[in-house]
Design an enzyme around this catalytic site. Structure first.
Site, mmCIF file in Angstrom:
data_model
loop_
_atom_site.group_PDB
_atom_site.id
_atom_site.type_symbol
_atom_site.label_atom_id
_atom_site.label_comp_id
_atom_site.label_asym_id
_atom_site.label_seq_id
_atom_site.Cartn_x
_atom_site.Cartn_y
_atom_site.Cartn_z
ATOM 1 N N ARG A 55 38.376 -82.477 -7.223
ATOM 2 C CA ARG A 55 39.818 -82.281 -7.339
ATOM 3 C C ARG A 55 40.331 -82.620 -8.743
ATOM 4 O O ARG A 55 41.347 -82.125 -9.176
ATOM 5 C CB ARG A 55 40.516 -83.146 -6.309
ATOM 6 C CG ARG A 55 41.748 -82.420 -5.822
ATOM 7 C CD ARG A 55 42.574 -83.140 -4.870
ATOM 8 N NE ARG A 55 41.897 -84.048 -3.977
ATOM 9 C CZ ARG A 55 42.420 -84.402 -2.827
ATOM 10 N NH1 ARG A 55 43.542 -83.899 -2.429
ATOM 11 N NH2 ARG A 55 41.808 -85.280 -2.069
ATOM 12 N N LYS A 154 23.866 -86.177 4.551
ATOM 13 C CA LYS A 154 24.171 -87.103 5.625
ATOM 14 C C LYS A 154 25.334 -88.008 5.222
ATOM 15 O O LYS A 154 25.600 -88.100 4.022
ATOM 16 C CB LYS A 154 22.933 -87.909 5.979
ATOM 17 C CG LYS A 154 22.516 -88.916 4.894
ATOM 18 C CD LYS A 154 21.387 -89.752 5.339
ATOM 19 C CE LYS A 154 21.816 -90.941 6.116
ATOM 20 N NZ LYS A 154 22.110 -92.139 5.325
ATOM 21 N N HIS A 184 16.594 -86.945 2.975
ATOM 22 C CA HIS A 184 15.785 -86.960 1.750
ATOM 23 C C HIS A 184 14.418 -87.591 1.974
ATOM 24 O O HIS A 184 13.504 -87.390 1.186
ATOM 25 C CB HIS A 184 16.540 -87.604 0.579
ATOM 26 C CG HIS A 184 16.616 -89.092 0.616
ATOM 27 N ND1 HIS A 184 17.534 -89.777 1.370
ATOM 28 C CD2 HIS A 184 15.886 -90.047 -0.012
ATOM 29 C CE1 HIS A 184 17.359 -91.072 1.196
ATOM 30 N NE2 HIS A 184 16.367 -91.262 0.355
ATOM 31 N N LYS A 188 10.045 -86.833 0.442
ATOM 32 C CA LYS A 188 9.177 -87.813 -0.237
ATOM 33 C C LYS A 188 7.723 -87.352 -0.142
ATOM 34 O O LYS A 188 7.290 -86.838 0.882
ATOM 35 C CB LYS A 188 9.348 -89.203 0.394
ATOM 36 C CG LYS A 188 10.705 -89.825 0.064
ATOM 37 C CD LYS A 188 10.788 -91.258 0.527
ATOM 38 C CE LYS A 188 12.190 -91.799 0.419
ATOM 39 N NZ LYS A 188 12.506 -92.483 -0.814
ATOM 40 N N GLU A 222 14.654 -102.677 2.428
ATOM 41 C CA GLU A 222 15.298 -102.604 1.110
ATOM 42 C C GLU A 222 15.642 -104.014 0.657
ATOM 43 O O GLU A 222 16.011 -104.854 1.474
ATOM 44 C CB GLU A 222 16.583 -101.791 1.198
ATOM 45 C CG GLU A 222 16.364 -100.359 1.613
ATOM 46 C CD GLU A 222 17.658 -99.574 1.609
ATOM 47 O OE1 GLU A 222 18.008 -99.038 0.546
ATOM 48 O OE2 GLU A 222 18.326 -99.515 2.651
ATOM 49 N N ASP A 241 22.783 -95.355 9.719
ATOM 50 C CA ASP A 241 22.485 -95.050 8.319
ATOM 51 C C ASP A 241 21.002 -94.728 8.103
ATOM 52 O O ASP A 241 20.674 -93.884 7.270
ATOM 53 C CB ASP A 241 22.895 -96.258 7.452
ATOM 54 C CG ASP A 241 22.790 -95.976 5.966
ATOM 55 O OD1 ASP A 241 23.330 -94.939 5.529
ATOM 56 O OD2 ASP A 241 22.171 -96.782 5.243
ATOM 57 N N HIS A 246 16.357 -91.039 8.914
ATOM 58 C CA HIS A 246 15.084 -91.228 8.210
ATOM 59 C C HIS A 246 13.964 -91.739 9.126
ATOM 60 O O HIS A 246 12.867 -91.191 9.152
ATOM 61 C CB HIS A 246 15.251 -92.225 7.061
ATOM 62 C CG HIS A 246 16.366 -91.889 6.115
ATOM 63 N ND1 HIS A 246 16.684 -90.601 5.777
ATOM 64 C CD2 HIS A 246 17.242 -92.670 5.428
ATOM 65 C CE1 HIS A 246 17.705 -90.599 4.920
ATOM 66 N NE2 HIS A 246 18.059 -91.846 4.701
ATOM 67 N N LYS A 345 18.730 -104.175 5.048
ATOM 68 C CA LYS A 345 19.123 -104.396 3.651
ATOM 69 C C LYS A 345 18.907 -105.871 3.339
ATOM 70 O O LYS A 345 18.892 -106.707 4.236
ATOM 71 C CB LYS A 345 20.588 -104.038 3.463
ATOM 72 C CG LYS A 345 20.873 -102.579 3.806
ATOM 73 C CD LYS A 345 21.703 -101.910 2.743
ATOM 74 C CE LYS A 345 21.925 -100.447 3.035
ATOM 75 N NZ LYS A 345 21.105 -99.555 2.222
HETATM 76 C C1 BG6 Z 1 20.243 -93.485 2.353
HETATM 77 C C2 BG6 Z 1 21.047 -94.585 2.970
HETATM 78 O O1 BG6 Z 1 20.194 -92.382 3.192
HETATM 79 O O2 BG6 Z 1 18.926 -93.954 2.087
HETATM 80 C C3 BG6 Z 1 21.063 -95.814 2.077
HETATM 81 O O3 BG6 Z 1 22.374 -94.147 3.206
HETATM 82 C C4 BG6 Z 1 19.662 -96.222 1.708
HETATM 83 O O4 BG6 Z 1 21.762 -96.888 2.695
HETATM 84 C C5 BG6 Z 1 18.862 -95.036 1.189
HETATM 85 O O5 BG6 Z 1 19.738 -97.234 0.725
HETATM 86 C C6 BG6 Z 1 17.396 -95.400 0.995
HETATM 87 O O6 BG6 Z 1 16.742 -94.356 0.340
HETATM 88 P P1 BG6 Z 1 15.446 -94.639 -0.543
HETATM 89 O O7 BG6 Z 1 14.984 -93.286 -0.952
HETATM 90 O O8 BG6 Z 1 15.872 -95.492 -1.683
HETATM 91 O O9 BG6 Z 1 14.477 -95.348 0.354
#
Ligand code: BG6
Length: 497
Positions: A55, A154, A184, A188, A222, A241, A246, A345
């Site tokens: 925007r 997502k 994503h 990988k 993470e 999430d 994933h 996390k």
């Molecule tokens: C995302 C999540 O889809 O994947 C994040 O929303 C997360 O919270 C991330 O940190 C992790 O991706 P990667 O590739 O760093 O493992």
């Protein structure tokens, strides 16, 4: 439309990529760096164009400066190839568009109509609340060509119902063969290697079942906290999430039956069957089969870090930043084999892995002096240090009585590929979306089936008095997660920890 299954590195057809959310975080961190890399590797035809949309009123020059900074921040050696960077930036332009209003759309129409024969890919890197509105405008302004694709980031909804609404709204404008739902993790390198491991080798598939496998662990850990994303994350939590997408996708690839060919729908049909066979978790069993946690202050990489609530700037939230689940798949191959899933996390490290734990041998011919015979394990490492380790028993070298020990047959992909870094997942997925190859994208019914498993867990959590359990940042989650697996006489893979 191409259905070539492999993510090859041949040139994609000339395209116009329209990035909604073009000034956002995802565009800066992932999309532009990935496009630049593919461009540098000559996969992007010269005439292709990338049009950032948001925007804000920005000139093309100001936008190119934003993209330049984003690439220099996220691609290590970008500044050392200034010509490649300039060449890339010449393909980048900007259109100020009110995504759901009328303003700016005629400008976008004008830009796109200059080259109607290009593959047209719309990338929705915006909140899913906007997906329906943007799709409608795209239709209203006549922008959908037969060679158009749409990429959906997502989260795809916050539950089954909202995901259905998003899919229906997008489905009014684009056919399913034009829709690319990104997870994503599917891009990988190691995740795809999982398919090679299972279906390009003779030796694993005969053992890949409940007769030979004791249990499977999937960990996506993470070390970072929620940082700036607290606003989104607090309405989501780890289950939505990370698990809904994933982790369930990883589980599907580990557990699915061999598809009859490596083709988008053949693969997705098999993944769907796994999702449908997941045993339901609801208020009857949620407390035995799930653990949720929330980090408090602690330390990360030796530095003190705040707790979740402090990061959020709030006194109260029961959102889970950690979840562990004991899942089971009710089918012939997997009956009785638990899949222990965990993600969180601010854990003690950044480790993602799948561990296949084989059953003990059926009879030992060795006496007690040989030592304990450990079970074979196959560890598939997604990150860091992508690779695989097969742990087997061998004899300790030397004379005297036989003594046994477990040794790793170790393969690091980076070493195997001569030190080359594997491309970022987005590089592969963007090229696949442009090419029209849906193998690594989720079909609408997969998304729906994943929510059908997740929704009862969310509902059951809402109805219990149990709260997310505290864990200190820099640890492996709440002690209840250890208890979840130890109750079954098993332990989390300690090598990850
Ligand atoms: C995302 C999540 O889809 O994947 C994040 O929303 C997360 O919270 C991330 O940190 C992790 O991706 P990667 O590739 O760093 O493992």
């Amino acid at each position: 439309m191409s259905t070539a299954p492999f993510s090859n590195s041949s040139q994609v057809p000339p395209f116009d990529l329209v990035v909604f959310g073009g000034t956002g975080d995802l565009a800066a961190r992932k999309l532009f760096p990935a496009l630049f890399q593919r461009c540098r590797r000559a996969q992007v035809p010269e005439t292709s164009r990338i049009i950032g949309v948001s925007r804000r009123p920005l000139s093309n020059e100001a936008y190119q400066a934003f993209v330049r900074d984003a690439i220099c921040d996220h691609v290590k050696d970008a500044a050392s190839t200034p010509e490649a960077l300039d060449r890339f930036l010449r393909r980048v332009s900007f259109c100020s568009v009110d995504a759901t209003g009328e303003a700016g759309w005629p400008d976008l129409v004008q830009v796109l109509s200059q080259v109607p024969e290009h593959v047209r890919t719309f990338y929705f890197a915006v909140s899913p609340d906007l997906f329906a509105g943007i799709s409608q405008r795209i239709r209203q302004f006549g922008l959908v060509t037969p060679d158009s694709h749409v990429v959906l980031e997502k989260p795809l909804g916050k539950d089954g119902e909202s995901a259905r609404a998003v899919n229906a709204a997008v489905g009014e404008v684009f056919q399913e063969s034009q829709v690319f739902r990104i997870d994503h993790y599917l891009g990988k390198e190691t995740v795809q290697n999982l398919m090679a491991l299972r279906f390009a080798n003779r030796m694993f598939e005969p053992l890949w079942n409940s007769t030979h496998i004791d249990h499977i662990q999937i960990t996506v850990a993470e070390d970072l906290g929620v940082g700036e994303r607290g606003g989104y994350y607090n309405t989501s939590g780890a289950l939505r999430d990370m698990v809904q997408n994933h982790i369930l996708q990883l589980l599907c690839l580990v557990a699915m039956e061999p598809p009859d060919e490596f083709e988008a729908d053949a693969v997705r049909d098999e993944k769907l069957k796994v999702l449908k066979a997941l045993k339901r978790i609801d208020e009857r069993n949620v407390e035995q089969l799930t653990v949720r946690g929330q980090y408090r202050s602690g330390s990360s990489n030796g530095e003190p870090v705040p707790g979740y609530l402090q990061e959020l700037g709030s006194d109260e939230s029961n959102t889970e930043t950690f979840v562990a689940i004991k899942a089971e798949i009710a089918n012939w191959r997997w009956a009785g084999v638990p899949f222990y899933l965990r993600t969180g996390k601010r854990l003690a490290g950044r480790t993602s892995e799948i561990v296949i734990n084989f059953r003990p041998i059926s009879h030992s011919i060795f006496d007690a002096t040989a030592g304990r015979i450990s079970q074979n394990r196959l560890v598939i490492r997604l990150q860091p240090n992508e690779g695989m380790t097969l742990e087997i028993m061998i004899k300790d070298p030397g004379p005297g009585n036989i003594r046994l020990r477990r040794m790793p047959l170790d393969m690091s992909f980076a070493e195997a590929y001569g030190g080359a870094n594997s491309p970022d997942a987005y590089e592969r997925l963007l090229m696949d979306a442009i090419r029209g190859n849906q193998t690594l994208f989720m079909r609408h019914d997969e998304v729906a089936a994943a929510w059908r498993w997740i929704d009862p867990i969310l509902a059951a959590w809402k109805n219990t008095s149990q709260r997310a359990q505290a864990y200190a940042a820099g640890t492996w989650g709440p002690s209840a997660s250890v208890a979840l697996i130890e109750r079954d006489g098993r332990t989390w893979n300690e090598d990850a920890e």
